[in-house]
Design an enzyme around this catalytic site. Structure first.
Site, PDB file in Angstrom:
ATOM      1  N   SER A 192     -11.968  11.167 -17.209  1.00 33.57           N
ATOM      2  CA  SER A 192     -12.983  10.142 -17.157  1.00 33.57           C
ATOM      3  C   SER A 192     -12.435   8.714 -17.208  1.00 33.57           C
ATOM      4  CB  SER A 192     -13.960  10.347 -18.303  1.00 33.57           C
ATOM      5  OG  SER A 192     -13.335  10.126 -19.553  1.00 33.57           O
ATOM      6  N   LYS A 207     -11.298   0.718 -21.841  1.00 35.82           N
ATOM      7  CA  LYS A 207     -12.277   1.647 -21.268  1.00 35.82           C
ATOM      8  C   LYS A 207     -13.642   1.293 -21.852  1.00 35.82           C
ATOM      9  CE  LYS A 207     -13.081   6.665 -20.791  1.00 35.82           C
ATOM     10  NZ  LYS A 207     -12.590   8.024 -21.129  1.00 35.82           N
ATOM     11  N   SER A 212      -8.920  13.435 -20.133  1.00 38.84           N
ATOM     12  CA  SER A 212      -9.403  12.175 -19.548  1.00 38.84           C
ATOM     13  C   SER A 212      -8.433  10.998 -19.582  1.00 38.84           C
ATOM     14  CB  SER A 212     -10.718  11.759 -20.209  1.00 38.84           C
ATOM     15  OG  SER A 212     -11.765  12.571 -19.749  1.00 38.84           O
TER      16      SER A 212
END
Lengths: 95, 485
Positions: free
Chosen positions: B152, B77, B176
């Site tokens: 997210s 990420k 997330s």
């Protein structure tokens, strides 16, 4: 809880956060809605509850006072917007 | 069986057996990333570095010095700092930020010999539940057209679901990892707060943030977590608790397992089909000998309210470092220092980040601190006590991850509150600091459904065991989105 555009402008200044004038109204509405959501908290009596700042009630870990990091100034300043002779440059603060 | 449908475990066996090289494997995934670039799951693809690392991995494999994950591709990420590689956090503010150091998690995967193929799309500074707040545009859910992958960690979930990478890292502040894992039909694990180092993981809300694995199976998640977890002197909140062997207990029997179902998870807010899917999943556990116990968590309904004080308050403090002076975006021709701060931040941050900075600043300002921040922290304790009380009588708590399956792009952007409320089942876990997983548990209209499994502090091995046993009797986790097989 309803905020005014003046409130939002004041908060934005405290946060040093630029907001376009045409967006102030919508931020004001968004923030008022968020505060209304948050207002649900008052439905519960918390008089005798201790605030919980962190998942674990631990104290800060200490370590021996020894140097563990080398100087990386050049490395860090390589990504800075403006530097000169090892200093970060910002607009003049004092005349 | 095509290579890209294999799990980490299978890829590891193949590499050790010399079925193919890490360089060949890396090329397979790089090609897929390119073929499916329309998913917008990557912000940066680091092809040159990946090929060089694969070459080194092959040398280790040939010499017999490889570890279990050596030579297997993955991606991070874009919230994890990667030395020499752009680390944007999904924001214009850091579009020019080349991280000068590695996050501990990145160092650990490098040391394990995994090959990073790049950086994955995400909501700006991890603030969002749909990946739509990314400066780089949304990532797309491979399961359905015009559908969000969740957020997210949306890029991580979309890329693993489409098998553009076999596994990825994610972070979870209010859901997330779990919510995008649920929306994309993959397995995600949010560890106990403090289990995985936060060093070099760009901070959103420091008392809630936690990194974790996103993978195809619980077995793979165990391998990933084994690499990520552990004490780190560079993170002052890192736990010193010993890391168990997460793979060792995967096959333990679930006979007599006590599963708590909080009645508050199944109230009117839950979509009927979702409730039915979760019930079906729970029935599988009954068949395996688990005992179902209803539990009550009366303060759960306040989790969203408390979260939207605590997270913005912490974010308003954390994001002060983005000031246009030392790194990141700087406005043109600042008049004075205040103008430099105000315009650099005004131009660099998107609307959702601004909303949260504003709310946080307000909640922390003089005269409001007690009413908002302290009140929220008291509610945080009540919610945590609900969990600890329930976990005294049950081994794990189960429920849905989300009230509905993935929604359309643009469906919830007009009203931020609607987006916030959809995180009702995940947020409370972060407030308590507990570990939790999302496991694929069916489909509604061809969109994946996630079963949430919440455990006690540091009970990740139990969660992985519980998830793995479910994956032995179901095949939801093996389903592939059409067009990506």
């Amino acid at each position: 809880m309803s905020l005014t555009t003046d409130d939002v402008n004041k908060i934005a200044y405290l946060a040093r956060l630029g907001i376009n004038a045409q967006d102030t109204e919508s931020y004001t509405a968004n923030l008022s809605n968020m505060l209304n959501l948050v207002a649900e908290m008052s439905s519960v009596n918390t008089d005798n509850v201790a605030p919980m700042a962190h998942p674990f009630d631990t104290t800060q870990r200490l370590r021996p006072d020894q140097i563990t990091e080398g100087n990386q100034r050049d490395n860090f300043q390589a990504i800075a917007p403006q530097v000169e002779e090892g200093l970060y440059l910002v607009p003049k603060v004092l005349d | 069986m095509t290579i890209h449908t294999k799990t980490l475990k299978q890829l590891s066996q193949d590499l050790q057996a010399g079925e193919y090289s890490s360089q060949e494997l890396t090329q397979v995934y790089l090609t897929r990333i390119q073929q499916h670039s329309a998913l917008n799951s990557f912000i940066s693809v680091t092809e040159t570095q990946a090929i060089a690392s694969a070459k080194q991995a092959d040398a280790l494999l040939t010499a017999g010095n490889a570890s279990l994950l050596t030579g297997i591709p993955m991606a991070h990420k874009d919230i994890f700092c990667t030395q020499g590689v752009k680390t944007s956090c999904g924001s214009k503010m850091l579009d020019n930020f080349i991280a000068p150091y590695n996050a501990t998690v990145v160092d650990k995967f490098n040391a394990a010999g995994m090959i990073s193929l790049g950086k994955l799309n995400m909501d700006e500074f991890a603030m969002g539940s749909s990946n739509e707040t990314s400066f780089y545009g949304p990532a797309y859910n491979p399961w359905a057209d015009n559908t969000v992958p969740g957020g997210s960690s949306g890029g991580s979930a979309a890329a693993v679901a489409a098998r553009l990478i076999p596994a990825a890292t994610g972070t979870d502040t209010g859901g997330s990892i779990r919510q995008p894992a649920a929306f994309c039909g993959i397995t995600g694990l949010k560890p106990t707060y403090g289990r995985v180092s936060r060093y070099g993981m760009i901070a959103y809300a420091s008392s809630l943030d936690q990194g974790g694995p996103m993978a195809q199976t619980a077995e793979d998640a165990a391998l990933m977590l084994q690499t990520m977890a552990g004490f780190d002197a560079k993170d002052s909140t890192s736990s010193e608790q010993a890391v168990p062997d997460y793979s060792a207990s995967l096959n333990d029997s679930l006979k007599g397992l006590k599963i708590g179902l909080p009645k508050e998870f199944f109230d009117e807010g839950l979509n009927n089909e979702m409730a039915a899917a979760i019930e079906t999943a729970v029935n599988e556990y009954k068949k395996m000998g688990a005992e179902i116990i209803e539990v009550s968590m009366p303060n759960l309904k306040l989790a969203t309210a408390a979260y939207y004080v605590i997270a913005p308050a912490e974010c308003s403090a954390n994001l002060q470092r983005m000031d246009g002076v030392r790194f990141g975006h700087r406005c043109d021709n600042p008049e004075d220092l205040n103008d430099l701060y105000i315009r650099s931040r005004g131009e660099g941050f998107g609307p959702e980040v601004k909303r949260r900075i504003l709310v946080g600043t307000y909640a922390l300002s003089a005269g409001y601190y007690d009413a908002y921040y302290i009140k929220a922290q008291k509610i945080r304790r009540l919610i945590t006590e609900d969990f600890t009380k329930a976990l005294e009588t049950v081994d794990v708590i189960m429920g849905p991850v989300t009230p509905t399956p993935a929604f359309d792009i643009g469906e919830k952007t007009a009203d931020p509150i609607e987006m916030y409320l959809a995180d009702i089942y995940t947020i409370a876990v972060n407030l308590a600091g507990l570990p939790a997983m999302s496991v694929p548990a069916g489909f509604i209209d061809n969109k994946p459904v996630g079963l949430q499994i919440i455990g006690n502090y540091f009970a990740e091995a139990k969660l992985l065991n519980v998830a793995h046993q479910y994956q032995q009797v179901t095949n939801w986790h093996q389903q592939m989105p059409q067009g990506f097989e």
